[in-house]
Enzyme design. Structure first.
Site, PDB file in Angstrom:
ATOM      1  N   TRP A   8      71.852  26.020  45.079  1.00 19.93           N
ATOM      2  CA  TRP A   8      71.657  27.426  44.671  1.00 19.93           C
ATOM      3  C   TRP A   8      72.949  28.242  44.816  1.00 19.93           C
ATOM      4  O   TRP A   8      73.299  29.028  43.934  1.00 19.93           O
ATOM      5  CB  TRP A   8      70.497  28.023  45.461  1.00 19.93           C
ATOM      6  CG  TRP A   8      69.973  29.353  45.006  1.00 19.93           C
ATOM      7  CD1 TRP A   8      69.487  30.329  45.823  1.00 19.93           C
ATOM      8  CD2 TRP A   8      69.842  29.875  43.669  1.00 19.93           C
ATOM      9  NE1 TRP A   8      69.061  31.401  45.087  1.00 19.93           N
ATOM     10  CE2 TRP A   8      69.270  31.149  43.760  1.00 19.93           C
ATOM     11  CE3 TRP A   8      70.163  29.377  42.406  1.00 19.93           C
ATOM     12  CZ2 TRP A   8      69.011  31.950  42.636  1.00 19.93           C
ATOM     13  CZ3 TRP A   8      69.913  30.160  41.285  1.00 19.93           C
ATOM     14  CH2 TRP A   8      69.345  31.431  41.417  1.00 19.93           C
ATOM     15  N   GLY A  36      63.354  35.677  43.891  1.00 16.67           N
ATOM     16  CA  GLY A  36      62.732  35.654  42.567  1.00 16.67           C
ATOM     17  C   GLY A  36      62.700  34.254  41.976  1.00 16.67           C
ATOM     18  O   GLY A  36      63.306  33.319  42.501  1.00 16.67           O
ATOM     19  N   LYS A  86      55.380  31.140  49.082  1.00 15.22           N
ATOM     20  CA  LYS A  86      55.207  30.379  47.822  1.00 15.22           C
ATOM     21  C   LYS A  86      55.621  28.924  47.997  1.00 15.22           C
ATOM     22  O   LYS A  86      55.117  28.036  47.306  1.00 15.22           O
ATOM     23  CB  LYS A  86      55.929  31.062  46.656  1.00 15.22           C
ATOM     24  CG  LYS A  86      57.463  31.118  46.730  1.00 15.22           C
ATOM     25  CD  LYS A  86      58.158  29.918  46.151  1.00 15.22           C
ATOM     26  CE  LYS A  86      59.667  30.006  46.316  1.00 15.22           C
ATOM     27  NZ  LYS A  86      60.360  28.757  45.990  1.00 15.22           N
ATOM     28  N   SER A  89      60.775  22.000  41.139  1.00 15.83           N
ATOM     29  CA  SER A  89      60.602  22.470  42.525  1.00 15.83           C
ATOM     30  C   SER A  89      60.590  21.310  43.505  1.00 15.83           C
ATOM     31  O   SER A  89      59.806  20.357  43.373  1.00 15.83           O
ATOM     32  CB  SER A  89      59.294  23.251  42.661  1.00 15.83           C
ATOM     33  OG  SER A  89      58.935  23.327  44.033  1.00 15.83           O
ATOM     34  N   ARG A  90      61.408  21.429  44.553  1.00 12.54           N
ATOM     35  CA  ARG A  90      61.429  20.417  45.617  1.00 12.54           C
ATOM     36  C   ARG A  90      60.147  20.494  46.439  1.00 12.54           C
ATOM     37  O   ARG A  90      59.621  19.480  46.881  1.00 12.54           O
ATOM     38  CB  ARG A  90      62.658  20.613  46.531  1.00 12.54           C
ATOM     39  CG  ARG A  90      63.996  20.254  45.903  1.00 12.54           C
ATOM     40  CD  ARG A  90      64.629  21.355  45.107  1.00 12.54           C
ATOM     41  NE  ARG A  90      64.744  22.634  45.759  1.00 12.54           N
ATOM     42  CZ  ARG A  90      65.857  23.085  46.356  1.00 12.54           C
ATOM     43  NH1 ARG A  90      66.942  22.355  46.366  1.00 12.54           N
ATOM     44  NH2 ARG A  90      65.892  24.291  46.909  1.00 12.54           N
TER      45      ARG A  90
HETATM   46  N1  LIG Z   1      67.843  25.386  44.536  1.00 10.19           N
HETATM   47  C1  LIG Z   1      67.185  26.424  44.029  1.00 10.19           C
HETATM   48  O1  LIG Z   1      66.788  26.390  42.859  1.00 10.19           O
HETATM   49  C2  LIG Z   1      66.935  27.644  44.872  1.00 10.19           C
HETATM   50  C3  LIG Z   1      66.613  28.828  44.214  1.00 10.19           C
HETATM   51  C4  LIG Z   1      66.350  29.977  44.951  1.00 10.19           C
HETATM   52  C5  LIG Z   1      66.423  29.923  46.347  1.00 10.19           C
HETATM   53  N2  LIG Z   1      66.753  28.774  46.951  1.00 10.19           N
HETATM   54  C6  LIG Z   1      66.832  28.787  48.417  1.00 10.19           C
HETATM   55  O2  LIG Z   1      68.207  28.739  48.784  1.00 10.19           O
HETATM   56  C7  LIG Z   1      68.357  28.038  50.015  1.00 10.19           C
HETATM   57  C8  LIG Z   1      69.372  26.925  49.807  1.00 10.19           C
HETATM   58  O3  LIG Z   1      68.812  26.036  48.858  1.00 10.19           O
HETATM   59  P1  LIG Z   1      69.672  24.985  48.047  1.00 10.19           P
HETATM   60  O4  LIG Z   1      68.873  24.584  46.878  1.00 10.19           O
HETATM   61  O5  LIG Z   1      71.047  25.465  47.823  1.00 10.19           O
HETATM   62  O6  LIG Z   1      69.682  23.783  49.107  1.00 10.19           O
HETATM   63  P2  LIG Z   1      70.409  22.369  48.986  1.00 10.19           P
HETATM   64  O7  LIG Z   1      69.570  21.404  49.719  1.00 10.19           O
HETATM   65  O8  LIG Z   1      70.801  22.070  47.587  1.00 10.19           O
HETATM   66  O9  LIG Z   1      71.776  22.602  49.796  1.00 10.19           O
HETATM   67  C9  LIG Z   1      71.766  23.010  51.137  1.00 10.19           C
HETATM   68  C10 LIG Z   1      73.187  23.439  51.533  1.00 10.19           C
HETATM   69  O10 LIG Z   1      73.157  24.052  52.815  1.00 10.19           O
HETATM   70  C11 LIG Z   1      74.003  23.322  53.712  1.00 10.19           C
HETATM   71  N3  LIG Z   1      73.320  23.362  55.010  1.00 10.19           N
HETATM   72  C12 LIG Z   1      72.263  22.619  55.407  1.00 10.19           C
HETATM   73  N4  LIG Z   1      71.904  22.974  56.654  1.00 10.19           N
HETATM   74  C13 LIG Z   1      72.754  23.951  57.033  1.00 10.19           C
HETATM   75  C14 LIG Z   1      72.913  24.709  58.214  1.00 10.19           C
HETATM   76  N5  LIG Z   1      72.116  24.544  59.270  1.00 10.19           N
HETATM   77  N6  LIG Z   1      73.903  25.634  58.264  1.00 10.19           N
HETATM   78  C15 LIG Z   1      74.723  25.808  57.209  1.00 10.19           C
HETATM   79  N7  LIG Z   1      74.622  25.122  56.058  1.00 10.19           N
HETATM   80  C16 LIG Z   1      73.650  24.203  55.977  1.00 10.19           C
HETATM   81  C17 LIG Z   1      74.136  21.943  53.122  1.00 10.19           C
HETATM   82  O11 LIG Z   1      75.353  21.356  53.543  1.00 10.19           O
HETATM   83  C18 LIG Z   1      74.150  22.269  51.632  1.00 10.19           C
HETATM   84  O12 LIG Z   1      75.418  22.699  51.228  1.00 10.19           O
HETATM   85  C19 LIG Z   1      66.967  27.535  50.403  1.00 10.19           C
HETATM   86  O13 LIG Z   1      66.417  28.410  51.346  1.00 10.19           O
HETATM   87  C20 LIG Z   1      66.178  27.608  49.105  1.00 10.19           C
HETATM   88  O14 LIG Z   1      64.800  27.867  49.336  1.00 10.19           O
HETATM   89  C21 LIG Z   1      67.021  27.641  46.263  1.00 10.19           C
HETATM   90  O1  LIG Z   2      62.906  23.835  44.572  1.00  2.84           O
HETATM   91  P1  LIG Z   2      62.180  24.800  45.464  1.00  2.84           P
HETATM   92  O2  LIG Z   2      60.751  24.433  45.646  1.00  2.84           O
HETATM   93  O3  LIG Z   2      62.933  25.030  46.741  1.00  2.84           O
HETATM   94  O4  LIG Z   2      62.178  26.207  44.700  1.00  2.84           O
HETATM   95  C1  LIG Z   2      63.392  26.734  44.248  1.00  2.84           C
HETATM   96  C2  LIG Z   2      63.290  28.237  44.023  1.00  2.84           C
HETATM   97  O5  LIG Z   2      62.903  28.894  45.208  1.00  2.84           O
HETATM   98  C3  LIG Z   2      62.409  28.615  42.884  1.00  2.84           C
HETATM   99  O6  LIG Z   2      62.462  30.009  42.694  1.00  2.84           O
END
Ligand SMILES: NC(=O)c1ccc[n+]([C@@H]2O[C@H](COP(=O)([O-])OP(=O)(O)OC[C@H]3O[C@@H](n4cnc5c(N)ncnc54)[C@H](O)[C@@H]3O)[C@@H](O)[C@H]2O)c1
Ligand SMILES: O=P(O)(O)OC[C@H](O)CO
Length: 334
Positions: A11, A137, A192, A255-256
């Site tokens: 993200w 969002g 969610k 979605s994961r």
């Molecule tokens: N991927 C999406 O589509 C998406 C969309 C909206 C919100 N989010 C939210 O954003 C957040 C990050 O998701 P993501 O998809 O980027 O995750 P991801 O699994 O793709 O990546 C996680 C990242 O965080 C780092 N990390 C892991 N543990 C950590 C820690 N304790 N301290 C610092 N860094 C750490 C990892 O090295 C990696 O770079 C989550 O809370 C997720 O719910 C994700």
């Molecule tokens: O892949 P998820 O289930 O972590 O969802 C990603 C985002 O939060 C969707 O808005």
């Protein structure tokens, strides 16, 4: 605008790429090896493969000045770690005078008697003076990085933070709506994920479209009950971070969290399901805290309770369905 993105997961990387359409972006990875690989290949092959970083994104690992020093050189700081990393990041940014926003959606694992906290509650403990909020969002990183139309919500009590987020990310492919109900936006984003595990389970068991619609609707009701008890406005849950993100995450195969539910339906263990993702699934870590906080507030959350028992190995998938369907009849109230 100069934007600092702290965290190079899927993200953080996707938003860094999109923000670079209009701004200069620094993408920070905590691991020097990952930062070097990102800088060398100009692609996040670990978390978001297939999308080159544009020239407007520079990559950094922690330098001698740490994140506080880096933050001071930017106009806006985005914390893009999972919930597990938010407390340390906010503590490191406590003296920052720039607007800060986190992207993570969940409750922190409990660190003390108060139980697991939402982002704004962690901020109150470690960085009470920080001008900050959350960007949330319905938004899959893979679609955002491709420039597919997406709507986000910039949530903060501070108008300065809301405006900074709109200025940073509103553009041809992203609409950013402002909302001052930070509590509601955070509760929607956290709950969610738990409900998406439930819907994945429902679809994995081929329970049908009626069952899926019922889960989403009753899930929205329990999310709203918890949010209102925590001080949110009920109407927030009809918006992007409530209904919007619930529909996306519960039904979208990107979605994961939903994928965890689909795997549990195949009788895979929680550990196997999580390991196979290679990414964070916040619902797995937040579910117990959601249930515990609801219990303390006397809020009824039967779907969440059932998911906790499933994740804890107390129920098999079929038993979870029987438990939900076997409840006494009730009125359709919020
Ligand atoms: N991927 C999406 O589509 C998406 C969309 C909206 C919100 N989010 C939210 O954003 C957040 C990050 O998701 P993501 O998809 O980027 O995750 P991801 O699994 O793709 O990546 C996680 C990242 O965080 C780092 N990390 C892991 N543990 C950590 C820690 N304790 N301290 C610092 N860094 C750490 C990892 O090295 C990696 O770079 C989550 O809370 C997720 O719910 C994700
Ligand atoms: O892949 P998820 O289930 O972590 O969802 C990603 C985002 O939060 C969707 O808005």
């Amino acid at each position: 605008m100069n934007i600092l993105v702290l965290g190079a997961g899927a993200w953080g990387t996707a938003l860094a790429v999109r923000a670079a359409d209009q701004h200069q972006v620094t993408l920070w990875a905590r691991d020097a090896g990952q930062a070097n690989a990102l800088a060398a290949t100009r692609e996040n092959t670990r978390y978001l493969p297939g999308f080159p970083l544009p020239a407007g994104v520079s990559v950094l690992a922690s330098g001698p000045s740490g994140i506080a020093g880096l933050a001071a050189q930017h106009d806006l700081v985005i914390v893009a770690t999972p919930m597990a990393g938010l407390r340390a990041m906010l503590a490191g940014l406590a003296a920052c005078t720039r607007p800060v926003a986190w992207l993570c959606k969940g409750f922190e694992a409990p660190v003390h008697a108060a139980g697991g906290l939402l982002g704004h509650e962690i901020r109150a403990e470690v960085a009470p003076g920080l001008a900050s909020g959350a960007l949330s969002g319905p938004s899959f990183a893979q679609e955002v990085v491709q420039g597919r139309p997406t709507a986000l919500v910039a949530a903060s009590e501070s108008e300065l933070v809301r405006t900074a987020l709109v200025d940073a990310f509103h553009g041809p492919t992203i609409r950013v709506y402002a909302n001052d109900d930070l509590v509601g936006v955070e509760v929607g984003g956290a709950v969610k994920n738990v409900l998406a595990i439930a819907t994945g389970l429902c679809d994995g068991l081929s329970l049908g479209l009626n069952a899926r619609a019922a889960l989403i609707t009753r899930g929205l009701a329990e999310m709203t009950r918890l949010g209102v008890a925590l001080g949110a406005r009920a109407e927030t849950f009809m918006g992007l971070s409530g209904l919007g993100d619930l529909v996306l995450t519960a039904t979208g195969d990107l979605s994961r969290n939903r994928r965890v539910g689909l795997l549990l339906a195949q009788d895979r263990s929680v550990e196997e399901a999580v390991d196979s993702l290679g990414h964070v699934a916040e619902g797995v870590y937040s579910a117990r805290t959601v249930a515990a906080r609801a219990r303390r507030l006397n809020v009824d959350m039967p779907i969440t309770r059932c998911m906790v028992r499933l994740l804890d190995g107390e129920l098999r998938p079929g038993q979870a369905v029987a438990e939900l369907m076997g409840r006494d009849p009730g009125a359709e109230t919020r």
